[in-house]
Design an enzyme around this catalytic site. Sequence first.
Site, short mmCIF file in Angstrom:
data_model
loop_
_atom_site.label_atom_id
_atom_site.label_comp_id
_atom_site.label_asym_id
_atom_site.label_seq_id
_atom_site.Cartn_x
_atom_site.Cartn_y
_atom_site.Cartn_z
N HIS A 1 53.50 3.07 100.42
CA HIS A 1 55.01 3.67 100.67
C HIS A 1 54.94 4.88 101.22
O HIS A 1 54.30 5.72 100.84
CB HIS A 1 55.67 3.72 99.20
CG HIS A 1 55.85 2.73 98.43
ND1 HIS A 1 55.08 1.90 97.61
CD2 HIS A 1 57.00 1.43 98.48
CE1 HIS A 1 55.33 0.89 97.10
NE2 HIS A 1 56.65 0.47 97.79
N HIS B 1 62.31 -4.59 106.09
CA HIS B 1 62.24 -4.60 104.62
C HIS B 1 63.97 -4.52 103.96
O HIS B 1 64.23 -3.82 103.30
CB HIS B 1 61.65 -3.25 104.19
CG HIS B 1 61.22 -3.18 102.78
ND1 HIS B 1 60.65 -4.27 102.02
CD2 HIS B 1 61.16 -2.42 101.83
CE1 HIS B 1 60.34 -4.17 100.80
NE2 HIS B 1 60.68 -2.84 100.64
N ASP C 1 55.96 0.71 102.78
CA ASP C 1 57.19 0.14 102.68
C ASP C 1 58.25 1.28 102.46
O ASP C 1 57.86 2.49 102.25
CB ASP C 1 57.53 -0.71 101.47
CG ASP C 1 56.88 -2.17 101.74
OD1 ASP C 1 56.60 -2.22 102.72
OD2 ASP C 1 57.01 -2.90 100.76
N ASP C 2 59.54 0.81 102.76
CA ASP C 2 60.83 1.76 102.37
C ASP C 2 61.05 2.89 103.48
O ASP C 2 62.12 3.79 103.09
CB ASP C 2 60.49 2.48 100.93
CG ASP C 2 60.60 1.50 100.02
OD1 ASP C 2 60.81 0.24 100.32
OD2 ASP C 2 60.26 1.75 98.62
#
Lengths: 725, 110
Positions: free
Chosen positions: A251, A150, A99-100
């Site tokens: 992440h 996301h 993610d991110d």
Amino acid sequence: MGVWRGRRRVADTGALEVKAPARGRGRWAAVFAVTFVLLNVLAVGAYASSRFAPDNERVGADGTKVPADVPEGGTIVDATGPRVVSYRMPARTIALTFDDGPDPVWTPQVARVLAKYRVPATFFVIGAQVSRHPDLVRDLVRQGHELGIHSFTHPQIAALPAWRRRLEYGQTQDAIAYAAHVTTPLVRLPYSSGVDALDDGTWSATRQAGQWGFVSVFVDADSRDWVRPGVAAIVRNATPKGGRGSVILMHDAGGDRAQTVAALDRLIPEMKERGYRFTTVSGGLSRTVPTLRGVHHADTGQVVVGATLVWGVRVADGTVRALWTVLIVVGVLTLLRTLMLFAFAIRHTRRRRMPAWSWGPPVNDPVTVIVPAYNERTTIAAAVRSLASGTHPAVEVLVIDDESSDGTAEEVERLRLPNVRVVRVPGGGKAAALNAGLALASHDLAVMVDADTVVAPDAIHRLVQPFADPKIGAVAGNVKVGNRRTLIGRWQHIEYVIGFNLDRRLYETLNCMPTVPGALGAFRRVAVRDAGGLSRSTLAEDTDLTMALHRAGWRVAYEETAIAHTEAPSTLRQLWRQRYRWSYGTMQAMWRHRRAVVERGPSGRFGRRGLPFVTLFTVALPMCAPVLDVFAIYGLVFLDRTETVIGWLVVLVIQFVAAGLAFRLDHEPLRPLWAFSLQQVVYRQIMYLVLVHSAVTALSGGAMKWQKLRRTGEVATQHATAGSP
Amino acid sequence: MIEPCGSRPPGQDPQHDPRRRTAGRAPVNRVVARAKPYQPPRPVRGVSPRPDVSTRLIHWPDPTAPIFLDPSGRRGQRLRRTTYWLVTVALVLLALLWLSQAFVVAWEIG
């Protein structure tokens, strides 16, 4: 009457009389348009930097609306159809999800580890980050990885209205379309974890995402790498239990991800040894979920919209970055200048106040005071009376009437003062009048005083004392604002006190005084002759002459005890006109003396030391200073308001302390400083605009005339009422 | 105007007849009077001979000329046009950006 060269008339009665340009509204429209564009660009930059995101808000903490079978079901929730269906990854199948990202530092490192073990993964990307690093996204797709959405700014999706949610998904999709020419049906809501933690708000967002065609991906195992618990802990958290299939959350951005990269390097071989296979989310479920089958190519429309968005974010980021850079440079230079002002002003004052300090033997030589006057009937009598009755022995006052039409010359003649002469010259501007005065002066020392200025009885005597030093060619007096009753008057008073008591002390110490003020300045006639006299080619003839004196090798001093009171503009319009002329004239003078930079001798010394210093601190720095205010507003709207207010107050306090020091050095009462804070939010901005206006006029080659200011005669009246000589 | 020496012999003009009209249109040959003005078939292009440099008027730079002033106004016009052009482009791009986003939202929500 006019100015003639040969048979050609080169000028009329005004100094620089040229046909005034037609004032178009287009200029103001352009200014507003530029401001509008800048505000929009800053707003886009702030949006892309998650400034609007309500990150800390939690909504819908209850889970009453979540169907009972969903928390018990799989981590991939397909709500695209009328029925909500949950799926799990097949047994012994791992879908690594990151993610991110993308992040220019950590995403390539993660991708390198994945490539090392030939493992595909799913990257749930932030749209704003995709806009900033589209090449990273393109590389991920090329390496066989899968992309998921996301959101664009990582907000708490559940707290947003429907249109903002749609915007978050749509913008990220468009950015992906531009970057990699693909689209994705996968979405992961920011701050979501496992399906068992679904609340009403997140469930509502999940259902809505399904209505828009997105499959929501939750988490089986959260590695909790974002708290950086250590490599072993990340591996332990990510390891699936009992041979089940798993979607693992990691992440690749949002801080130091070294532990994530190291953990990945241990997790993949360990899991492979235990018989697990790695795939993407779609790869694991493509047989069971029709939406996830095949590659989704982006259409041209999406690519074009994505390109607009990506370039919009890039331009906004670039603008914000450039403004930050300017802000830092301006901040550092302002601080440096303030420290220099403090240090040099205190040193200068201490030296002058030492009992042993003196310029040399007393100077009692006769002085010619030149007063150029053009329609100054209101103020001339008080000015001449104060000059003629000073304490200096042998003062000759020479009033040069520059073709006045209001009876200025007659007003002076009516005074019948024995040491006052009136000379009427053809109108040619202030510089020509002063040149005439210098030519007609009887003495070698000349003092130039404006016709709206009333001097203290001992001002002339004190002003000429520095001429005891034969190297000094000119002396600047200490000019104060006489009409301080209005707010504009007080603001100018503060400005004058700071300018004369901090700036001039610094400039004198560094031997680069840019201006001997026209209101009160003393000169050796021989020095003025060396400098070529007063030039008519600039509108700030005092600045031009001072620079020419430096170039001719003469020193310029400041005598703070020679005090004069001048009448400052009393309206905003008059003030604008005066400052416009000053700043434009200063630019003209700097440009006129630009060759000093490459010359040798005293001219070169001034050109290489004084001129750049003066240019930096009187033109360049004030011109960039509006960025302080732009960021103050930007900070109040988009950044942390408390921090912004504190930062702004710190700047205000530093400037207030500097102003207080200047008032103390000048023995002025501190009471007018109450107007200082207001000066910082109105007056300072007007001065910026004036400077910008002057710079635009200089660049465009526009015509600018000497504009006569309207005199109220307030200073003259005060002088008469006080009964001073 | 002083006539250069030698252009006309001194004394009375032998061809001057006071009885003839001295005001009005000068008599010219009929062919010349009725001839159409010459019009070249296409615009004439070429290089004109250079003026004699030695007899050209000397323009000294004017030391009192205002600095930065461009009396022709060309510099200002160029600057104005460039600014307007850049501002227009920026506004159009900005409008495209906002419209594209608004359009996407309106389309999807609507």
